[in-house]
Design an enzyme around this catalytic site. Structure first.
Site, PDB file in Angstrom:
ATOM      1  CB  CYS A   1      14.504  -2.104   2.808  1.00  0.00           C
ATOM      2  SG  CYS A   1      15.011  -0.585   1.522  1.00  0.00           S
TER       3      CYS A   1
ATOM      4  CG  HIS B   1       7.075  -8.195  -3.407  1.00  0.00           C
ATOM      5  ND1 HIS B   1       7.358  -6.563  -3.540  1.00  0.00           N
ATOM      6  CD2 HIS B   1       8.134  -8.398  -1.989  1.00  0.00           C
ATOM      7  CE1 HIS B   1       8.893  -7.074  -2.616  1.00  0.00           C
ATOM      8  NE2 HIS B   1       9.062  -7.462  -1.387  1.00  0.00           N
TER       9      HIS B   1
ATOM     10  CD  GLU C   1       9.920   0.179  -2.198  1.00  0.00           C
ATOM     11  OE1 GLU C   1       9.561  -0.174  -0.774  1.00  0.00           O
ATOM     12  OE2 GLU C   1      10.167   0.339  -2.607  1.00  0.00           O
TER      13      GLU C   1
ATOM     14  CB  CYS D   1      11.530  -2.237  -4.952  1.00  0.00           C
ATOM     15  SG  CYS D   1      10.946  -2.989  -2.837  1.00  0.00           S
TER      16      CYS D   1
ATOM     17  N   GLY E   1      11.425  -5.810  -4.297  1.00  0.00           N
ATOM     18  CA  GLY E   1      10.825  -6.143  -5.422  1.00  0.00           C
ATOM     19  C   GLY E   1      11.110  -6.982  -6.509  1.00  0.00           C
TER      20      GLY E   1
END
Length: 292
Positions: free
Chosen positions: A77, A169, A218, A227, A230
């Protein structure tokens, strides 16, 4: 403290909020259940999950573990790791401004930037090299990469680029960033059979060269305010599809991140980290074998 009492610090990186637990001496047991319980925004503290700060062993200064709000464990993360750096420095656990943090997606290097108050205000994270290989993304595909390819959903076709930033992703460039699209298409694509273990889904709109707005669905948490991995995946996908150059300002619901895909092949993410509160959570259900 008893096993029922969990000390925590609530922090966020541009709205991506987690509950940080110091596990340098001991980790709680029943982590999946604990994350679900603490993360509930009505009956718990409320968060996108919990993050454990653990010893780094021989290869890193510290280690980070991430449990999503649904109890599943995440590999990485970007917003969370910036807050880990702030937690460690601001609480006096370390005096280093360059940190090596071990994660399930490898070791990440943090550069801490201090504000006028002597506390961490922003962090640059070397997120490593992105991968486009289906096997490393967790993508079932007979091609060497999956860039701007059609995927059929119940709402019609979308064009998706698959990227791994240590976690999977799927990036979709679109002018439609509506809640209906993000929630319905995002939920559907998160669990699409093309993925071996679900994926994070990003919806990105190019506003101008070097500027992109995005929303993210997510895996394990639903839509979140931000994110970090992301945003990195979006910047990579934008360069691959010639929608942006190597450096991109990404605007998310919670704020902005600066993402650079450097000449060395590494992705660098810079953004803020903020502390919300310290507290003690009183666990509702103790795992089997635990006592008060």
């Amino acid at each position: 403290m008893s096993s029922r009492e969990i000390e925590f610090t609530k922090m966020h990186g541009i709205g991506n909020d987690y509950l940080y637990i110091n596990c340098l001496d001991k980790e709680p047991i029943g982590l999946a259940e604990l994350s679900v319980e603490m993360s509930d925004r009505h009956t718990g503290v409320g968060s996108d999950g919990i993050i454990l700060i653990c010893p780094g062993g021989d290869k890193a200064d510290f280690k980070m573990r991430i449990l999503n709000a649904d109890g599943s464990e995440a590999k990485m993360c970007g917003n969370g790791i910036r807050c880990v750096g702030k937690y460690l420095f601001d609480k006096g656990i370390t005096s280093k401004t360059t940190l090596r943090i071990d994660t399930l997606s490898g070791i990440k290097i943090l550069q801490l930037r201090l504000g006028s108050d002597g506390k961490v205000s922003s962090v640059t994270v070397d997120m490593g090299k992105p991968s486009l290989l289906p096997a490393e993304i967790g993508l079932i595909c007979d091609k060497q990469e999956f860039i701007d390819r059609e995927v059929l959903t119940s709402g019609g076709e979308v064009r998706l680029t698959a990227v791994s930033m240590g976690n999977p992703h799927g990036v979709i460039f679109t002018d439609d960033l509506s809640t209906d699209t993000v929630h319905n298409v995002g939920r559907e694509l998160e669990s699409h059979p093309m993925w071996t273990d679900r994926a994070n889904i990003e919806f990105a709109k190019v506003e101008a060269p070097g500027r992109i707005t995005m929303r993210v669905w997510e895996r394990g948490s639903g839509e979140t305010m931000a994110c970090g991995t992301g945003a990195c995946a979006v910047a990579v996908a934008a360069k691959l599809t010639e929608r942006s150059a190597g450096r991109t300002e990404i605007s998310l619901l919670g704020g902005k991140l600066d993402i650079e895909w450097g000449d060395d092949g590494h992705v660098y993410m810079t953004g803020p980290a903020e502390t919300i509160a310290d507290g003690v959570y009183y666990r509702k259900h103790l795992p089997a074998g635990e006592t008060k």
